[in-house]
Enzyme design. Structure first.
Site, PDB file in Angstrom:
ATOM      1  N   SER A  21       0.819  -1.178  -0.060  1.00  0.00           N
ATOM      2  CA  SER A  21      -0.044   0.016   0.045  1.00  0.00           C
ATOM      3  C   SER A  21       0.836   1.225   0.084  1.00  0.00           C
ATOM      4  O   SER A  21       2.034   1.229  -0.366  1.00  0.00           O
ATOM      5  CB  SER A  21      -0.900  -0.056   1.214  1.00  0.00           C
ATOM      6  N   ASN A  22       0.263   2.361   0.410  1.00  0.00           N
ATOM      7  CA  ASN A  22       1.223   3.739   0.445  1.00  0.00           C
ATOM      8  C   ASN A  22       0.585   4.417   1.615  1.00  0.00           C
ATOM      9  O   ASN A  22      -0.386   4.146   2.199  1.00  0.00           O
ATOM     10  CB  ASN A  22       0.964   4.521  -0.799  1.00  0.00           C
TER      11      ASN A  22
END
Ligand code: PMT
Length: 215
Positions: A21-22
């Site tokens: 993810s980020n």
């Protein structure tokens, strides 16, 4: 008017307990959704996982992965007049999701990644969207040039470009500083809270929408 906003990160599963993810918190997109709603519009917020409350009066469609976000957007975009893509969609996803939790059996582990669907890039051609299309660009160098390249490649009317290498703005901050990249000029905006900036962006996007639809 019907307005679609995407927000937040996507989560790309590696195994049942891990994902790629980020650092997107969703704040920018949620503030935009709230500001469009405040301006009297009907808003659908398509969001990856965040800890934020859904703004009052906004329709909400939660998703996890880039593929789920693309399916949600392609299902609803046909009835939208304006679409704003503030989500930080993962560009790559694991080629396969392990059915069981991966074991620490070796010193190194290589993950094969494949590209995710380019949701913004498919809005015009594949989804046939004819309304006002606004993308974001998270850049760390050559802000205007890279954003302008995205504007043209993805068929956008406007790119909201933020330099995510600057401290105190962008991912997971309450503040942002953006440059509006139009086909014929750039308009830098001063640093502001995401709340205030969202209201300014909504005004700019509505003006653009009216200009484009009158011409
Ligand atoms: O969520 P916050 O913590 O408030 O942070 C806000 C933000 C930094 C995430 C936001 O301001 C922002 O910049 N969003 C876009 C982030 C991004 O992924 O930028 P990009 O340059 O990689 O992508 C360009 C555009 O294509 C974006 O509109 C993105 O939503 C879209 N995209 C990207 C990849 C993909 N597979 N599909 C897409 O639709």
């Amino acid at each position: 008017m019907n307005v679609l906003v995407t927000a937040g990160p996507t989560r790309e599963p590696i195994d049942p307990v891990r994902f790629l993810s980020n650092r997107s918190s969703g704040k920018m997109g949620y503030e935009l959704a709230a500001a469009f709603q405040h301006a009297g519009h009907t808003v659908l917020l398509v969001s990856g996982p965040t800890t934020l409350d859904v703004p009052d009066g906004v329709d909400f469609l939660p998703v996890e992965t880039a593929t789920e976000m693309q399916e949600a957007v392609s299902h609803h975009i046909g009835r939208m007049r304006i679409a704003v893509f503030a989500a930080a969609v993962a560009d790559y996803t694991p080629a396969a999701k392990a059915a069981e939790k991966l074991k620490k059996s070796s010193d190194t582990l290589t993950l094969e990644l494949v590209k995710t669907p380019d949701i913004l890039g498919s809005a015009r051609m594949a989804m046939g969207f004819t309304g006002t299309l606004v993308g974001f660009a998270a850049e760390t160098e050559k802000l205007s040039a890279h954003a302008r390249d995205k504007l043209v490649r993805k068929g956008c009317d406007l790119i909201v470009a933020n330099d995510v290498s600057k401290p105190g703005i962008g991912f997971d901050s309450n503040f942002n500083e953006v440059t509006l990249v139009y086909p014929d000029h750039d308009a830098p905006m001063p640093r502001a809270s995401k709340h205030d900036l969202a209201h300014q962006l909504v005004q700019a996007i509505l003006e653009l929408h009216h200009t484009l639809r009158q011409s």
